[in-house]
Design a protein around this motif. Structure first.
Motif, mmCIF file in Angstrom:
data_model
loop_
_atom_site.group_PDB
_atom_site.id
_atom_site.type_symbol
_atom_site.label_atom_id
_atom_site.label_comp_id
_atom_site.label_asym_id
_atom_site.label_seq_id
_atom_site.Cartn_x
_atom_site.Cartn_y
_atom_site.Cartn_z
ATOM 1 N N ILE A 1 39.068 83.621 51.109
ATOM 2 C CA ILE A 1 40.184 82.844 50.018
ATOM 3 C C ILE A 1 41.271 83.779 49.652
ATOM 4 C CG2 ILE A 1 38.686 84.163 48.148
ATOM 5 C CD1 ILE A 1 40.060 80.256 48.187
ATOM 6 N N GLY A 2 41.197 85.069 49.958
ATOM 7 C CA GLY A 2 42.319 85.654 49.644
ATOM 8 C C GLY A 2 43.129 86.274 50.970
ATOM 9 N N LYS B 1 43.623 80.177 50.689
ATOM 10 C CA LYS B 1 44.530 80.187 49.845
ATOM 11 C C LYS B 1 45.725 79.516 50.211
ATOM 12 C CE LYS B 1 46.833 84.258 50.718
ATOM 13 N NZ LYS B 1 47.217 85.782 50.177
ATOM 14 N N GLU B 2 46.814 78.910 49.210
ATOM 15 C CA GLU B 2 47.960 78.149 49.746
ATOM 16 C C GLU B 2 48.841 79.204 50.790
ATOM 17 O OE1 GLU B 2 49.049 75.428 48.997
ATOM 18 O OE2 GLU B 2 47.594 74.592 47.731
ATOM 19 N N LYS C 1 47.078 73.145 52.956
ATOM 20 C CA LYS C 1 47.350 74.471 52.194
ATOM 21 C C LYS C 1 47.829 75.326 53.371
ATOM 22 C CE LYS C 1 43.609 74.822 48.749
ATOM 23 N NZ LYS C 1 42.535 75.924 48.404
#
Length: 276
Positions: free
Chosen positions: A195-196, A216-217, A245
């Motif tokens: 996610i990061g 994430k974006e 994303k």
């Protein structure tokens, strides 16, 4: 969002290889060994054969069924090692579990190891010395280069610890100044590691493993996984959702795969030139 076009890149590289091969006094040659009956291997071998045909590299193919004694295969590799007209040798992976994969790979003389999987080449790669790097790793690095994707200081998560991509990529990316996290089948809470991440490289062969809520974006996503179901190829990444994303993303086909084949050919030429 920009889709990374590996097909176009591969065609450009193949044209370079074709020109270089045409200038060789003796035609460059590679021997590909297939053991057992795996659907994905059939596809990969066919693609390599077609690429060799287009670029002027002589393709030699050796097929062994899963009843073949291991010693027979070892002896064939030794014969190819001693054949001055064979510049590169590779074993198409996977192979049946009954065989000692490490023994077979290390029977290949390291100067002809076009997949970069012998202990000598792996050791050289880890230590930062000149080595034959696995084509899949070269392919991923080529995609980053062509699309000007910065690696220095980036958080990169590799999903998959295989010998062809995951493990060798760690050292290559570290040398580029990236911070690298590696995940695998026993990793708990995979999402917490993805996610990061600024860049995700997935090479597990698990269909649609990476989903939209795991990234994430503006993430960069490299899908190097392959799953075959009913003669259709799927990747590790749920492309339709994750692409919403991503800033850059590869598709399951036309991304890493074609460049991987091109880098395989490049390694064959390197083995040819190193012998001169």
């Amino acid at each position: 969002m920009e889709i990374i076009d590996g097909k176009t890149i591969s065609l450009e590289i193949e044209e370079e290889i074709k020109r270089d091969a045409k200038g060789c006094i003796i035609r460059p040659s590679v021997a590909v060994i297939e053991i057992g009956d795996f659907d994905e291997n059939k596809i990969h071998v066919k693609l390599k054969e077609e690429a060799c045909s287009k670029t002027g590299i002589y393709f030699r193919y050796f097929k062994f069924d899963d009843t073949t004694p291991e010693l027979t295969i070892v002896n064939k590799i030794k014969e190819l090692n001693n054949d001055d007209y064979v510049n590169g040798i590779m074993i198409q992976l996977p192979i049946p579990e009954k065989y000692n994969e490490k023994r077979l790979l290390n029977t290949i003389i390291n100067s002809k190891d076009v997949d970069g999987l012998t202990d000598i080449n792996v050791g050289r790669l880890i230590s930062g010395r000149k080595s034959i790097t696995p084509p899949s790793v070269l392919a991923i690095m080529e995609l980053f280069k062509r699309y000007n994707i910065e690696l220095k200081g980036k958080d990169i998560t590799i999903v998959g610890k295989g010998k062809l991509i995951g493990r060798p990529l760690i050292n290559v990316l570290l040398n580029e100044g990236a911070t690298v996290t590696i995940c695998h089948s026993e990793t708990k809470d995979l999402k917490s590691h993805t996610i990061g991440a600024d860049i995700i490289i997935s090479a597990t062969g698990v269909k649609n493993l990476i989903k939209e809520d795991m990234v994430k974006e503006d993430v960069v996503v490299i899908d190097a996984g392959v799953t075959i179901e009913n003669n259709k190829v799927y990747g590790d990444v749920d492309f339709n959702s994750v692409s919403k994303k991503a800033s850059f993303i590869t598709k399951s086909t036309g991304g890493v795969g074609p460049v991987n084949i091109a880098m395989f050919l490049k390694n064959v030429l390197m083995c040819y030139n190193n012998k001169k």
